[in-house]
Design a protein around this motif. Structure first.
Motif, PDB file in Angstrom:
ATOM      1  N   GLU A  50       0.836  -1.204   0.000  1.00 60.04           N
ATOM      2  CA  GLU A  50       0.000   0.000   0.000  1.00 60.04           C
ATOM      3  C   GLU A  50       0.870   1.253   0.000  1.00 60.04           C
ATOM      4  O   GLU A  50       0.509   2.280  -0.594  1.00 60.04           O
ATOM      5  CB  GLU A  50      -0.921   0.001   1.225  1.00 60.04           C
ATOM      6  CG  GLU A  50      -2.082  -0.981   1.150  1.00 60.04           C
ATOM      7  CD  GLU A  50      -3.126  -0.604   0.115  1.00 60.04           C
ATOM      8  OE1 GLU A  50      -3.134   0.558  -0.336  1.00 60.04           O
ATOM      9  OE2 GLU A  50      -3.934  -1.484  -0.246  1.00 60.04           O
ATOM     10  N   GLN A  51       2.022   1.172   0.658  1.00 68.69           N
ATOM     11  CA  GLN A  51       2.949   2.314   0.708  1.00 68.69           C
ATOM     12  C   GLN A  51       3.689   2.487  -0.616  1.00 68.69           C
ATOM     13  O   GLN A  51       4.233   3.560  -0.896  1.00 68.69           O
ATOM     14  CB  GLN A  51       3.964   2.119   1.843  1.00 68.69           C
ATOM     15  CG  GLN A  51       3.352   1.810   3.196  1.00 68.69           C
ATOM     16  CD  GLN A  51       2.338   2.845   3.613  1.00 68.69           C
ATOM     17  OE1 GLN A  51       2.599   4.043   3.576  1.00 68.69           O
ATOM     18  NE2 GLN A  51       1.149   2.377   4.017  1.00 68.69           N
ATOM     19  N   VAL A  52       3.688   1.425  -1.411  1.00 64.00           N
ATOM     20  CA  VAL A  52       4.370   1.460  -2.708  1.00 64.00           C
ATOM     21  C   VAL A  52       3.507   2.160  -3.767  1.00 64.00           C
ATOM     22  O   VAL A  52       4.025   2.731  -4.727  1.00 64.00           O
ATOM     23  CB  VAL A  52       4.724   0.018  -3.155  1.00 64.00           C
ATOM     24  CG1 VAL A  52       5.225  -0.013  -4.593  1.00 64.00           C
ATOM     25  CG2 VAL A  52       5.774  -0.572  -2.217  1.00 64.00           C
ATOM     26  N   LYS A  53       2.190   2.125  -3.573  1.00 62.13           N
ATOM     27  CA  LYS A  53       1.273   2.678  -4.579  1.00 62.13           C
ATOM     28  C   LYS A  53       1.621   4.096  -5.019  1.00 62.13           C
ATOM     29  O   LYS A  53       1.746   4.363  -6.222  1.00 62.13           O
ATOM     30  CB  LYS A  53      -0.166   2.624  -4.059  1.00 62.13           C
ATOM     31  CG  LYS A  53      -0.802   1.255  -4.133  1.00 62.13           C
ATOM     32  CD  LYS A  53      -2.263   1.311  -3.692  1.00 62.13           C
ATOM     33  CE  LYS A  53      -2.948  -0.033  -3.860  1.00 62.13           C
ATOM     34  NZ  LYS A  53      -4.372   0.015  -3.460  1.00 62.13           N
ATOM     35  N   PRO A  54       1.784   5.055  -4.070  1.00 64.54           N
ATOM     36  CA  PRO A  54       2.085   6.421  -4.522  1.00 64.54           C
ATOM     37  C   PRO A  54       3.435   6.547  -5.224  1.00 64.54           C
ATOM     38  O   PRO A  54       3.603   7.405  -6.095  1.00 64.54           O
ATOM     39  CB  PRO A  54       2.063   7.232  -3.211  1.00 64.54           C
ATOM     40  CG  PRO A  54       2.235   6.236  -2.120  1.00 64.54           C
ATOM     41  CD  PRO A  54       1.594   4.980  -2.613  1.00 64.54           C
ATOM     42  N   LEU A  55       4.382   5.687  -4.859  1.00 64.87           N
ATOM     43  CA  LEU A  55       5.692   5.717  -5.519  1.00 64.87           C
ATOM     44  C   LEU A  55       5.564   5.283  -6.969  1.00 64.87           C
ATOM     45  O   LEU A  55       6.207   5.851  -7.866  1.00 64.87           O
ATOM     46  CB  LEU A  55       6.682   4.809  -4.779  1.00 64.87           C
ATOM     47  CG  LEU A  55       6.954   5.148  -3.312  1.00 64.87           C
ATOM     48  CD1 LEU A  55       7.911   4.127  -2.700  1.00 64.87           C
ATOM     49  CD2 LEU A  55       7.526   6.554  -3.172  1.00 64.87           C
ATOM     50  N   LEU A  56       4.730   4.259  -7.205  1.00 61.37           N
ATOM     51  CA  LEU A  56       4.534   3.779  -8.569  1.00 61.37           C
ATOM     52  C   LEU A  56       3.684   4.743  -9.397  1.00 61.37           C
ATOM     53  O   LEU A  56       3.878   4.865 -10.602  1.00 61.37           O
ATOM     54  CB  LEU A  56       3.885   2.397  -8.555  1.00 61.37           C
ATOM     55  CG  LEU A  56       4.794   1.235  -8.172  1.00 61.37           C
ATOM     56  CD1 LEU A  56       3.998  -0.062  -8.093  1.00 61.37           C
ATOM     57  CD2 LEU A  56       5.928   1.079  -9.180  1.00 61.37           C
ATOM     58  N   ALA A 247      10.710   0.459  -6.335  1.00 61.07           N
ATOM     59  CA  ALA A 247       9.858   1.089  -5.319  1.00 61.07           C
ATOM     60  C   ALA A 247       9.874   0.301  -4.013  1.00 61.07           C
ATOM     61  O   ALA A 247       9.906   0.877  -2.920  1.00 61.07           O
ATOM     62  CB  ALA A 247       8.431   1.217  -5.851  1.00 61.07           C
ATOM     63  N   LEU A 248       9.862  -1.045  -4.116  1.00 60.87           N
ATOM     64  CA  LEU A 248       9.837  -1.888  -2.922  1.00 60.87           C
ATOM     65  C   LEU A 248      11.125  -1.798  -2.106  1.00 60.87           C
ATOM     66  O   LEU A 248      11.127  -2.098  -0.912  1.00 60.87           O
ATOM     67  CB  LEU A 248       9.593  -3.352  -3.321  1.00 60.87           C
ATOM     68  CG  LEU A 248       8.173  -3.886  -3.180  1.00 60.87           C
ATOM     69  CD1 LEU A 248       8.089  -5.303  -3.711  1.00 60.87           C
ATOM     70  CD2 LEU A 248       7.686  -3.824  -1.749  1.00 60.87           C
ATOM     71  N   THR A 249      12.205  -1.401  -2.751  1.00 58.45           N
ATOM     72  CA  THR A 249      13.494  -1.301  -2.051  1.00 58.45           C
ATOM     73  C   THR A 249      13.965   0.155  -1.966  1.00 58.45           C
ATOM     74  O   THR A 249      15.162   0.431  -1.922  1.00 58.45           O
ATOM     75  CB  THR A 249      14.559  -2.160  -2.755  1.00 58.45           C
ATOM     76  OG1 THR A 249      14.611  -1.818  -4.152  1.00 58.45           O
ATOM     77  CG2 THR A 249      14.227  -3.641  -2.637  1.00 58.45           C
ATOM     78  N   SER A 250      13.005   1.055  -1.937  1.00 58.09           N
ATOM     79  CA  SER A 250      13.323   2.484  -1.873  1.00 58.09           C
ATOM     80  C   SER A 250      13.559   2.923  -0.430  1.00 58.09           C
ATOM     81  O   SER A 250      13.154   2.240   0.520  1.00 58.09           O
ATOM     82  CB  SER A 250      12.163   3.293  -2.461  1.00 58.09           C
ATOM     83  OG  SER A 250      11.001   3.121  -1.658  1.00 58.09           O
ATOM     84  N   PRO A 251      14.200   4.057  -0.225  1.00 59.99           N
ATOM     85  CA  PRO A 251      14.397   4.595   1.126  1.00 59.99           C
ATOM     86  C   PRO A 251      13.071   4.813   1.862  1.00 59.99           C
ATOM     87  O   PRO A 251      12.999   4.643   3.075  1.00 59.99           O
ATOM     88  CB  PRO A 251      15.117   5.916   0.874  1.00 59.99           C
ATOM     89  CG  PRO A 251      15.816   5.729  -0.434  1.00 59.99           C
ATOM     90  CD  PRO A 251      14.899   4.869  -1.243  1.00 59.99           C
ATOM     91  N   GLU A 252      12.030   5.188   1.112  1.00 58.14           N
ATOM     92  CA  GLU A 252      10.726   5.427   1.730  1.00 58.14           C
ATOM     93  C   GLU A 252      10.157   4.147   2.349  1.00 58.14           C
ATOM     94  O   GLU A 252       9.615   4.168   3.460  1.00 58.14           O
ATOM     95  CB  GLU A 252       9.738   5.965   0.684  1.00 58.14           C
ATOM     96  CG  GLU A 252      10.050   7.359   0.191  1.00 58.14           C
ATOM     97  CD  GLU A 252      10.948   7.355  -1.037  1.00 58.14           C
ATOM     98  OE1 GLU A 252      10.930   8.358  -1.774  1.00 58.14           O
ATOM     99  OE2 GLU A 252      11.665   6.355  -1.276  1.00 58.14           O
ATOM    100  N   ILE A 253      10.305   3.019   1.643  1.00 50.95           N
ATOM    101  CA  ILE A 253       9.781   1.747   2.154  1.00 50.95           C
ATOM    102  C   ILE A 253      10.649   1.234   3.303  1.00 50.95           C
ATOM    103  O   ILE A 253      10.128   0.682   4.286  1.00 50.95           O
ATOM    104  CB  ILE A 253       9.686   0.706   1.018  1.00 50.95           C
ATOM    105  CG1 ILE A 253       8.708   1.190  -0.054  1.00 50.95           C
ATOM    106  CG2 ILE A 253       9.262  -0.651   1.573  1.00 50.95           C
ATOM    107  CD1 ILE A 253       7.311   1.506   0.474  1.00 50.95           C
TER     108      ILE A 253
END
Length: 269
Positions: A50-56, A247-253
């Motif tokens: 769900e946290q990945v959605k806005p990144l994508l 996105a799944l391995t981003s600093p945000e995640i």
């Protein structure tokens, strides 16, 4: 008649070429689809996605999450093309499933580690285990072996050498523990009926158990069982999968995992 036949053949040829063109367009459209369908366990995988959605969305992709509550269907759904990727399993489980079912799957990135722990509603300390106590463990081979190794590491039992060990490979069981293999998703529910149970973190969290506070023993951070993003080999290098992996391995995640789970789930990147 010759003119009619010529006209018919020309029409068939045109329609055939149009069909080929349409098929080619459809194939290209599928490859370049801006919708990514991912199968995931509800906790923590779906919540992380769900946290990945806005990144994508920033990259022009829409993420659709399909939740699964078992460990079998997500790989079958992926292999059959019902979803584009799945996020619920560790590497040893994927490798075993591929070998057993002949699935042409692979993975792109390691996302996080979910330390497996021993939980109990009857004892407060691992030293309180009495002779003949019943311990429930997952019934799938990889997690069953993983659970047994956790017991061995804490000097509760001793096992033969090997990767996929079973209860039959116990060579020393001083407390004569009874090992019961149960479906992983059911372990939190059977906790009141056994002395203790070794539960995967995703199911522990669903059962309102806190791995850091409630587990009597827990895997260390060097566990090889990192959870991965599984994909089909023929789709591994698509732009959509690359965007999802990034996105799944981003600093945000990474920050989300650390802030939300506070050590009960650890980033693997």
């Amino acid at each position: 008649m010759k003119k009619v036949l010529s006209l018919v053949l020309s029409t068939v040829l045109v329609l055939g070429l149009s069909g080929c063109a349409a098929q080619g367009k459809s194939s290209t459209g599928s490859k370049d689809s801006k919708v990514i369908k991912v199968g995931a366990s509800p906790e923590p995988h779906a919540k992380i996605l769900e946290q990945v959605k806005p990144l994508l969305e920033k990259e022009g992709y829409k993420l659709e999450i399909k939740e699964f509550t078992d460990y079998v269907i997500p790989n079958t759904a992926l292999a059959e093309g019902e979803i584009d990727a799945n996020f619920f399993q560790h590497v040893p489980y994927l490798e075993k499933t591929k070998k057993e079912k002949g699935l042409d799957l692979d993975y792109t990135v390691k996302v996080h580690i979910e330390p497996m722990g021993l939980y109990s509603s009857k004892i407060k300390n691992i030293n309180d285990l009495k002779e003949g106590a019943e311990i429930a463990i997952p019934n799938d081979p990889t997690n069953s072996a993983r659970a047994l190794r956790l017991l061995e590491k804490n000097n509760i039992i001793k096992l033969k050498a090997g990767d996929l060990v079973t209860a039959k490979d116990i060579v020393d069981n001083p407390k004569k523990l009874k090992i019961s293999e149960i479906d992983a998703a059911q372990l939190p529910r059977v906790l009141p009926d056994v002395t203790a149970a070794i539960i995967n973190t995703n199911y522990a969290l669903e059962g309102k158990l806190n791995p850091l506070k409630d587990a009597l023993i827990i895997e260390s951070g060097d566990s090889p069982y990192a959870n991965i993003l599984a994909v089909r080999k023929n789709n591994k290098d698509s732009e959509a999968i690359k965007a999802l992996s990034k996105a799944l391995t981003s600093p945000e995640i990474k920050k989300y995992i650390e802030d939300t789970y506070k050590g009960s789930i650890v980033p693997a990147f």
